[in-house]
Design a protein around this motif. Structure first.
Motif, PDB file in Angstrom:
ATOM      1  N   LEU B 251       0.938  -0.911  -0.170  1.00 17.68           N
ATOM      2  CA  LEU B 251      -0.151   0.095  -0.054  1.00 17.68           C
ATOM      3  C   LEU B 251       0.860   1.319  -0.166  1.00 17.68           C
ATOM      4  CD1 LEU B 251      -2.341  -1.135   2.972  1.00 17.68           C
ATOM      5  CD2 LEU B 251      -3.139  -0.901  -0.076  1.00 17.68           C
ATOM      6  N   PHE B 252       1.730   0.971   0.327  1.00 19.64           N
ATOM      7  CA  PHE B 252       3.392   2.458   0.741  1.00 19.64           C
ATOM      8  C   PHE B 252       4.085   1.437   0.795  1.00 19.64           C
ATOM      9  CE2 PHE B 252       1.678   1.599   5.013  1.00 19.64           C
ATOM     10  CZ  PHE B 252       2.403   1.116   5.615  1.00 19.64           C
ATOM     11  N   GLU B 253       5.214   2.490   0.327  1.00 16.47           N
ATOM     12  CA  GLU B 253       7.499   1.484   1.050  1.00 16.47           C
ATOM     13  C   GLU B 253       7.626   2.060   1.647  1.00 16.47           C
ATOM     14  OE1 GLU B 253       9.768   2.835  -2.957  1.00 16.47           O
ATOM     15  OE2 GLU B 253      10.980   1.599  -1.569  1.00 16.47           O
ATOM     16  N   GLU B 254       8.349   1.439   2.668  1.00 15.68           N
ATOM     17  CA  GLU B 254       8.802   1.697   3.310  1.00 15.68           C
ATOM     18  C   GLU B 254      10.609   1.610   3.540  1.00 15.68           C
ATOM     19  OE1 GLU B 254       7.607   0.378   7.918  1.00 15.68           O
ATOM     20  OE2 GLU B 254       5.872  -1.065   6.493  1.00 15.68           O
ATOM     21  N   TYR B 255      11.238   3.217   2.863  1.00 16.22           N
ATOM     22  CA  TYR B 255      11.989   3.316   2.999  1.00 16.22           C
ATOM     23  C   TYR B 255      13.030   3.437   3.996  1.00 16.22           C
ATOM     24  CZ  TYR B 255      16.683   3.673  -0.430  1.00 16.22           C
ATOM     25  OH  TYR B 255      17.607   3.964  -0.233  1.00 16.22           O
ATOM     26  N   ARG B 256      14.195   2.544   4.639  1.00 18.64           N
ATOM     27  CA  ARG B 256      15.115   2.357   5.053  1.00 18.64           C
ATOM     28  C   ARG B 256      14.509   3.240   6.238  1.00 18.64           C
ATOM     29  NH1 ARG B 256      20.771   3.908   3.236  1.00 18.64           N
ATOM     30  NH2 ARG B 256      21.242   2.375   4.837  1.00 18.64           N
ATOM     31  N   MET B 257      12.972   2.529   6.966  1.00 15.94           N
ATOM     32  CA  MET B 257      12.005   2.443   8.123  1.00 15.94           C
ATOM     33  C   MET B 257      12.628   1.947   9.644  1.00 15.94           C
ATOM     34  SD  MET B 257      10.135   5.378   7.566  1.00 15.94           S
ATOM     35  CE  MET B 257       9.689   5.360   8.930  1.00 15.94           C
ATOM     36  N   GLU B 258      13.292   0.560   8.892  1.00 18.94           N
ATOM     37  CA  GLU B 258      13.180  -0.430   9.795  1.00 18.94           C
ATOM     38  C   GLU B 258      13.956   0.477  12.012  1.00 18.94           C
ATOM     39  OE1 GLU B 258      14.987  -0.906   6.754  1.00 18.94           O
ATOM     40  OE2 GLU B 258      16.161   0.112   7.846  1.00 18.94           O
ATOM     41  N   ASP B 259      15.027   1.744  11.484  1.00 20.15           N
ATOM     42  CA  ASP B 259      15.300   2.167  12.675  1.00 20.15           C
ATOM     43  C   ASP B 259      14.778   4.285  13.134  1.00 20.15           C
ATOM     44  OD1 ASP B 259      16.758   2.771  11.712  1.00 20.15           O
ATOM     45  OD2 ASP B 259      18.748   2.794  12.646  1.00 20.15           O
ATOM     46  N   ALA B 260      14.202   3.832  12.086  1.00 20.34           N
ATOM     47  CA  ALA B 260      13.724   5.595  11.642  1.00 20.34           C
ATOM     48  C   ALA B 260      13.469   6.913  12.815  1.00 20.34           C
ATOM     49  CB  ALA B 260      13.064   5.903  10.195  1.00 20.34           C
ATOM     50  N   GLU B 261      13.925   7.683  12.959  1.00 20.25           N
ATOM     51  CA  GLU B 261      13.347   8.517  13.605  1.00 20.25           C
ATOM     52  C   GLU B 261      13.264   9.554  13.131  1.00 20.25           C
ATOM     53  OE1 GLU B 261      16.751   9.075  16.555  1.00 20.25           O
ATOM     54  OE2 GLU B 261      16.719   7.289  17.121  1.00 20.25           O
ATOM     55  N   LEU B 262      13.929   9.920  12.113  1.00 22.93           N
ATOM     56  CA  LEU B 262      13.153  10.858  11.459  1.00 22.93           C
ATOM     57  C   LEU B 262      12.726  10.641  10.257  1.00 22.93           C
ATOM     58  CD1 LEU B 262      16.143  13.801  11.754  1.00 22.93           C
ATOM     59  CD2 LEU B 262      14.229  13.661  13.259  1.00 22.93           C
ATOM     60  N   ALA B 263      11.468  10.736   9.599  1.00 16.91           N
ATOM     61  CA  ALA B 263      11.243  10.521   8.660  1.00 16.91           C
ATOM     62  C   ALA B 263       9.177  11.295   7.595  1.00 16.91           C
ATOM     63  CB  ALA B 263       9.776   9.383   8.511  1.00 16.91           C
ATOM     64  N   LEU B 264       9.857  10.932   6.680  1.00 16.86           N
ATOM     65  CA  LEU B 264       9.123  11.431   5.448  1.00 16.86           C
ATOM     66  C   LEU B 264       7.833  11.210   4.870  1.00 16.86           C
ATOM     67  CD1 LEU B 264      11.521  13.237   2.619  1.00 16.86           C
ATOM     68  CD2 LEU B 264      11.086  14.314   4.765  1.00 16.86           C
ATOM     69  N   VAL B 265       7.145  11.478   4.670  1.00 14.60           N
ATOM     70  CA  VAL B 265       5.633  11.109   4.215  1.00 14.60           C
ATOM     71  C   VAL B 265       5.356  11.354   2.569  1.00 14.60           C
ATOM     72  CG1 VAL B 265       3.109  10.125   4.201  1.00 14.60           C
ATOM     73  CG2 VAL B 265       5.100  10.111   6.309  1.00 14.60           C
ATOM     74  N   LEU B 266       5.207  11.037   1.654  1.00 13.79           N
ATOM     75  CA  LEU B 266       5.649  11.813   0.343  1.00 13.79           C
ATOM     76  C   LEU B 266       5.272  10.682  -0.863  1.00 13.79           C
ATOM     77  CD1 LEU B 266       7.996  10.995  -1.373  1.00 13.79           C
ATOM     78  CD2 LEU B 266       8.339  13.228  -0.266  1.00 13.79           C
ATOM     79  N   ILE B 267       4.065  11.721  -1.889  1.00 13.87           N
ATOM     80  CA  ILE B 267       3.545  10.329  -3.457  1.00 13.87           C
ATOM     81  C   ILE B 267       4.141  10.812  -3.706  1.00 13.87           C
ATOM     82  CG2 ILE B 267       1.635  10.849  -4.320  1.00 13.87           C
ATOM     83  CD1 ILE B 267      -0.294  11.081  -2.356  1.00 13.87           C
ATOM     84  N   GLY B 268       5.241  10.278  -4.959  1.00 15.69           N
ATOM     85  CA  GLY B 268       5.557  10.803  -6.242  1.00 15.69           C
ATOM     86  C   GLY B 268       6.587  10.293  -6.541  1.00 15.69           C
ATOM     87  N   SER B 269       7.394  10.900  -7.710  1.00 13.52           N
ATOM     88  CA  SER B 269       8.763  10.569  -8.578  1.00 13.52           C
ATOM     89  C   SER B 269       9.744  11.923  -7.313  1.00 13.52           C
ATOM     90  CB  SER B 269       9.013  11.757  -9.838  1.00 13.52           C
ATOM     91  OG  SER B 269       8.403  12.965  -9.225  1.00 13.52           O
ATOM     92  N   THR B 270       9.436  11.723  -6.590  1.00 11.99           N
ATOM     93  CA  THR B 270       9.560  13.139  -5.155  1.00 11.99           C
ATOM     94  C   THR B 270      10.625  12.266  -4.047  1.00 11.99           C
ATOM     95  OG1 THR B 270       8.818  15.246  -5.685  1.00 11.99           O
ATOM     96  CG2 THR B 270      10.520  14.780  -3.473  1.00 11.99           C
ATOM     97  N   ALA B 271       9.934  11.163  -4.160  1.00 11.75           N
ATOM     98  CA  ALA B 271       9.748   9.744  -3.658  1.00 11.75           C
ATOM     99  C   ALA B 271      11.647   9.036  -3.596  1.00 11.75           C
ATOM    100  CB  ALA B 271       9.595   8.471  -3.488  1.00 11.75           C
ATOM    101  N   GLY B 272      12.151   9.353  -5.120  1.00  7.76           N
ATOM    102  CA  GLY B 272      13.582   8.984  -5.918  1.00  7.76           C
ATOM    103  C   GLY B 272      14.137   9.514  -5.156  1.00  7.76           C
ATOM    104  N   THR B 273      13.756  10.916  -5.142  1.00  8.18           N
ATOM    105  CA  THR B 273      14.841  12.449  -4.706  1.00  8.18           C
ATOM    106  C   THR B 273      15.335  12.142  -3.222  1.00  8.18           C
ATOM    107  OG1 THR B 273      14.371  13.502  -7.041  1.00  8.18           O
ATOM    108  CG2 THR B 273      14.955  14.484  -4.863  1.00  8.18           C
ATOM    109  N   ALA B 274      14.127  11.500  -2.387  1.00 11.07           N
ATOM    110  CA  ALA B 274      13.658  11.734  -1.572  1.00 11.07           C
ATOM    111  C   ALA B 274      15.078  10.671  -0.463  1.00 11.07           C
ATOM    112  CB  ALA B 274      12.827  12.007  -0.869  1.00 11.07           C
ATOM    113  N   LYS B 275      15.250   9.420  -1.628  1.00 17.18           N
ATOM    114  CA  LYS B 275      15.693   8.427  -1.154  1.00 17.18           C
ATOM    115  C   LYS B 275      17.534   8.650  -0.953  1.00 17.18           C
ATOM    116  CE  LYS B 275      12.055   4.494  -2.949  1.00 17.18           C
ATOM    117  NZ  LYS B 275      11.673   3.984  -4.065  1.00 17.18           N
ATOM    118  N   ALA B 276      17.721   9.056  -2.392  1.00 13.51           N
ATOM    119  CA  ALA B 276      19.002   9.591  -2.348  1.00 13.51           C
ATOM    120  C   ALA B 276      19.551  10.529  -1.105  1.00 13.51           C
ATOM    121  CB  ALA B 276      19.190  10.494  -3.198  1.00 13.51           C
TER     122      ALA B 276
END
Lengths: 194, 396
Positions: B251-276
């Motif tokens: 339903l969503f993708e969790e990227y490096r969320m296992e022990d994340a303390e600070l997180a973004l929630v967003l939609i679309g192509s910016t997710a790729g930029t945010a992964k970097a």
């Protein structure tokens, strides 16, 4: 934020000159060579003659970044008149190069580049395309020039792959393929590096 | 098979592989290439789709509704003002329980007039009863489109599906893509055999009649229940799709969320930029993570609350304004979803990227900088802000 194994290219042209098409073609051909690629235009109001920008990322790993490119390794100027209105060397990396479609030599172009101290390459894309293709289609010569100057793709492999790509692209007018191939070879031979 | 396609080419190719019965076709930037490429497939005889050119998006959606009601598979593509012109029909399609598939190539909804990307068009239609699935890149645009019919057509759901991708950023960007073989796609999609349809001679049906007050609400509740049921079906279809593609979706993708303390929630192509940006911050020791919402309708509220339960500060990033004076639509959903958590993270909302405003990794790093500060001090500051605004002096 390019990594060391990624080459980033920024194209400056005017609407109708084929900068976007060349950019997408470069992405396609680099993909054929096994690279991860991005080729994308930046659109404003669409009209013939307006300045347009297009971008390529070519890398060994998939790049997930989907922003424009602010610190390119190479800048391609398809229309020399843009030098007066667009900051074409903005963010260009010190070790990179700018490739300009002009009748002038790299030495003659330097004073027009706002203090850019790095590598300048020039090619008379208009003359080459008019001689071989009979029309001013500067994008194909510029594509050959950036492949030659950047070394991002093996030149011989590039020529084989792009011929394949042309066979699909020009399936309904195969007569233009030979001229385009000749244009690419001549442009690679003629680009001046200063 | 490996190829290199833009997002629009990828969806047009998916359409060719699906070979739908009917397409209602009307062009609008940046979705125009989808009906354009598909028209070539029709002209070349590669599909036998009834390709209906119309005079407006109101009509292209009307064509889809009529065709789907008659028992056919119908598709269309649009953007921005085109989606707005379909607005009334979107509700008709959903309430008639017609699983039409629409490729929405997200573009700012006028005005001032602008052709570039944000999510204001599809976010405006978020309450129309359509399932909404968003893509990060060309691969996801292709994959989501292939999954749309098996989701929408299943009897427990029977809802239309909007697959969304970012205009230009995804629709016009050529990138590597893995395509499935056409026979594999056709087996995955299967035949469409609706139980009821307009032209079924054994059991003819009226579609879209007036509904009286004593029944109307029951019908709306059935529609709401279908949207709830869609969540499980979306995951089932994703699991089936993984078997044929090797690509996993939730339903969503969790990227490096296992022990994340600070997180973004967003939609679309910016997710790729945010992964970097997340990768870079992780190298610097920052416990940063990202949740990329793939399915916005139905909204995965409970699942999202679990994913964010261990975080200290969250920035929800909206690519549409919403004009609620209380934050964007993704923020409203996310903050509501987290209300029942015992230990809620601090939350802020950042509206970004309107009308094609570019977002790079440095912009994302600044957001994480703000989150780090909030987590350290407990001071949220302004809850709802806009990214990268010119100062008043610059505007003057």
């Amino acid at each position: 934020m390019a990594t060391n194994d990624m080459v980033e290219i920024r194209w400056h042209g005017r609407g109708g000159q084929g900068a976007k098409s060349a950019c997408l073609l470069l992405a396609d051909v680099a993909g054929l060579a096994g690279k991860f690629v991005q080729g994308f235009p930046e659109y404003g109001p669409e009209r013939m003659g307006a300045p347009i920008t297009a971008y390529n990322r070519i890398s060994e790993k998939r790049c997930t970044i989907h922003s424009n490119i602010y610190y390119p390794d190479y800048v391609i100027v398809v229309d020399e008149s843009l030098l007066d209105s667009v900051d074409v060397t903005g963010g260009l990396k010190e070790g990179g190069a700018i490739i300009i479609n002009t009748t002038l030599s790299p030495q003659e172009m330097r004073p027009r580049l706002r203090g850019w101290a790095g590598k300048i390459c020039t090619i008379d894309a208009r003359r080459i395309s008019e001689e071989i293709l009979g029309k001013n289609l500067p994008n194909t010569p510029m594509l050959a020039a950036v492949v030659k100057v950047s070394g991002v793709l093996d030149a011989e492999r590039f020529l084989v792959d792009i011929e394949e790509s042309f066979k699909h692209k020009f399936a309904d007018k195969p007569e233009v393929i030979e001229g385009n191939m000749l244009t690419l070879r001549k442009s690679m031979a003629e680009v001046l590096v200063g | 098979m490996s190829n290199r396609l833009s997002g629009n080419e990828a969806v047009a190719y998916a359409l060719k592989q699906i070979n739908p019965d009917v397409m209602g076709a009307f062009p609008i930037t940046p979705s125009t290439e989808i009906p354009e490429y598909f028209a070539q497939y029709v002209a070349d005889g590669e599909v036998n789709t009834e390709y209906v050119t119309v005079e407006s998006e109101h009509s292209s959606m009307s064509v889809c509704i009529a065709a789907q009601a008659a028992g056919a598979r119908a598709v269309c593509a649009t953007s921005s003002a085109g989606l707005a012109l379909m607005y009334e029909l979107l509700y008709v399609a959903a309430s008639c329980r017609l699983p039409i598939i629409l490729a929405c190539v997200n573009r700012a909804l006028t005005g001032p007039i602008n052709i570039n990307n944000d999510h204001s068009d599809s976010m405006g239609a978020r309450d129309s009863g359509w399932i909404q699935i968003y893509a990060e890149n060309n691969q996801e645009a292709y994959d989501n489109f292939l999954m749309a019919m098996p989701i929408g057509e299943t009897p427990s759901v029977r809802l239309p599906v909007m697959t969304c991708m970012d205009g230009f950023i995804t629709s016009h960007a050529v990138e590597n893509i893995e395509l499935l073989e056409t026979d594999v796609v056709r087996r995955f999609i299967g035949e469409y055999n609706p139980e009821h349809y307009l032209l079924k001679k054994e059991n003819p049906l009226a579609v879209g009649p007036y509904d009286v007050s004593s029944y109307y609400m029951e019908h709306k509740v059935l529609e709401a229940e279908a949207m709830k049921a869609a969540k499980a079906r979306i995951l089932e279809v994703a699991a089936e799709f993984e078997k044929i593609s090797g690509r996993r979706y939730g339903l969503f993708e969790e990227y490096r969320m296992e022990d994340a303390e600070l997180a973004l929630v967003l939609i679309g192509s910016t997710a790729g930029t945010a992964k970097a940006a997340v990768d870079k911050l992780r190298e610097e020791g920052v416990k940063a993570g990202l949740v990329k919402i793939r399915v916005f309708r139905p909204f995965p509220g409970e699942e999202l609350a679990r994913a964010l339960a261990g975080t200290k500060a969250v920035a929800v990033m909206d690519k549409s304004e919403g004009f609620s004076a209380n934050g964007g639509p993704l923020f409203a959903e996310t903050r509501s979803a987290l209300y029942d958590l015992k230990n809620r993270p601090y939350m802020i909302n950042i509206v970004y990227g309107l009308g094609g405003r570019d977002v790079n990794t440095e912009d994302i790093e600044k957001v994480f900088g703000r989150l780090a500060n909030i987590a350290a001090t407990g001071e949220i500051g302004p809850v709802y802000t806009h990214m990268g605004q010119r100062s008043k002096e610059e505007n003057a």
